[in-house]
Design an enzyme around this catalytic site. Structure first.
Site, PDB file in Angstrom:
ATOM      1  N   LYS A   1      -3.022  -5.347   6.148  1.00 22.13           N
ATOM      2  CA  LYS A   1      -1.730  -5.724   5.565  1.00 22.13           C
ATOM      3  C   LYS A   1      -0.620  -5.377   6.547  1.00 22.13           C
ATOM      4  O   LYS A   1      -0.763  -4.472   7.360  1.00 22.13           O
ATOM      5  CB  LYS A   1      -1.520  -4.994   4.242  1.00 22.13           C
ATOM      6  CG  LYS A   1      -2.559  -5.400   3.201  1.00 22.13           C
ATOM      7  CD  LYS A   1      -2.155  -5.039   1.822  1.00 22.13           C
ATOM      8  CE  LYS A   1      -3.200  -5.557   0.845  1.00 22.13           C
ATOM      9  NZ  LYS A   1      -2.811  -5.389  -0.539  1.00 22.13           N
TER      10      LYS A   1
ATOM     11  N   PRO B   1       0.817  -1.214   0.000  1.00 24.22           N
ATOM     12  CA  PRO B   1       0.000   0.000   0.000  1.00 24.22           C
ATOM     13  C   PRO B   1       0.852   1.265   0.000  1.00 24.22           C
ATOM     14  O   PRO B   1       1.892   1.333   0.654  1.00 24.22           O
ATOM     15  CB  PRO B   1      -0.795  -0.100   1.299  1.00 24.22           C
ATOM     16  CG  PRO B   1      -0.778  -1.546   1.659  1.00 24.22           C
ATOM     17  CD  PRO B   1       0.535  -2.062   1.161  1.00 24.22           C
TER      18      PRO B   1
END
Length: 112
Positions: free
Chosen positions: A32, A2
């Protein structure tokens, strides 16, 4: 992988602290590992919204597998974060969401 980019016309005394807090938020939001999250903060930008230079922000959240069904929730969380940390009204924040194909994102001499 990300990536959150924050562009704002607000002056930020400690942009690194904001980046650190945003990193933890993105990892939590997306589920994540934070070890893959990158945050880029760009304060003091020449940015106007609705014809004024009152506090505003443009955010980009890019992540592999970004679910379109979750973007409304992410928008609420990111707008709330920006309002809490910088006092920016959510109505003065645009957010772009992007979920690129794995082969279009490189890292560590390869692609995902």
């Amino acid at each position: 992988m990300p990536l959150l980019q924050i562009n704002t016309n607000i002056s930020i005394d400690n942009a690194r602290s904001l980046a650190t807090d945003a990193s933890a938020l993105v990892a939590s939001m997306l589920g994540k590992p934070e070890s893959y999250v990158m945050v880029n903060v760009n304060p003091d930008q020449a940015l106007t919204f609705a014809g004024t230079d009152e506090g505003a922000a443009h955010l980009k959240l890019k992540s592999l597998g970004l679910a379109e069904s979750e973007t409304a929730k992410y928008s609420e969380q990111l707008c709330g974060f920006m309002q809490q940390k910088l006092g920016i009204d959510p109505g003065r924040i645009y957010i772009e969401f992007d979920g690129p194909p794995r082969h279009m994102w490189g890292w560590d001499n390869k692609t995902f």
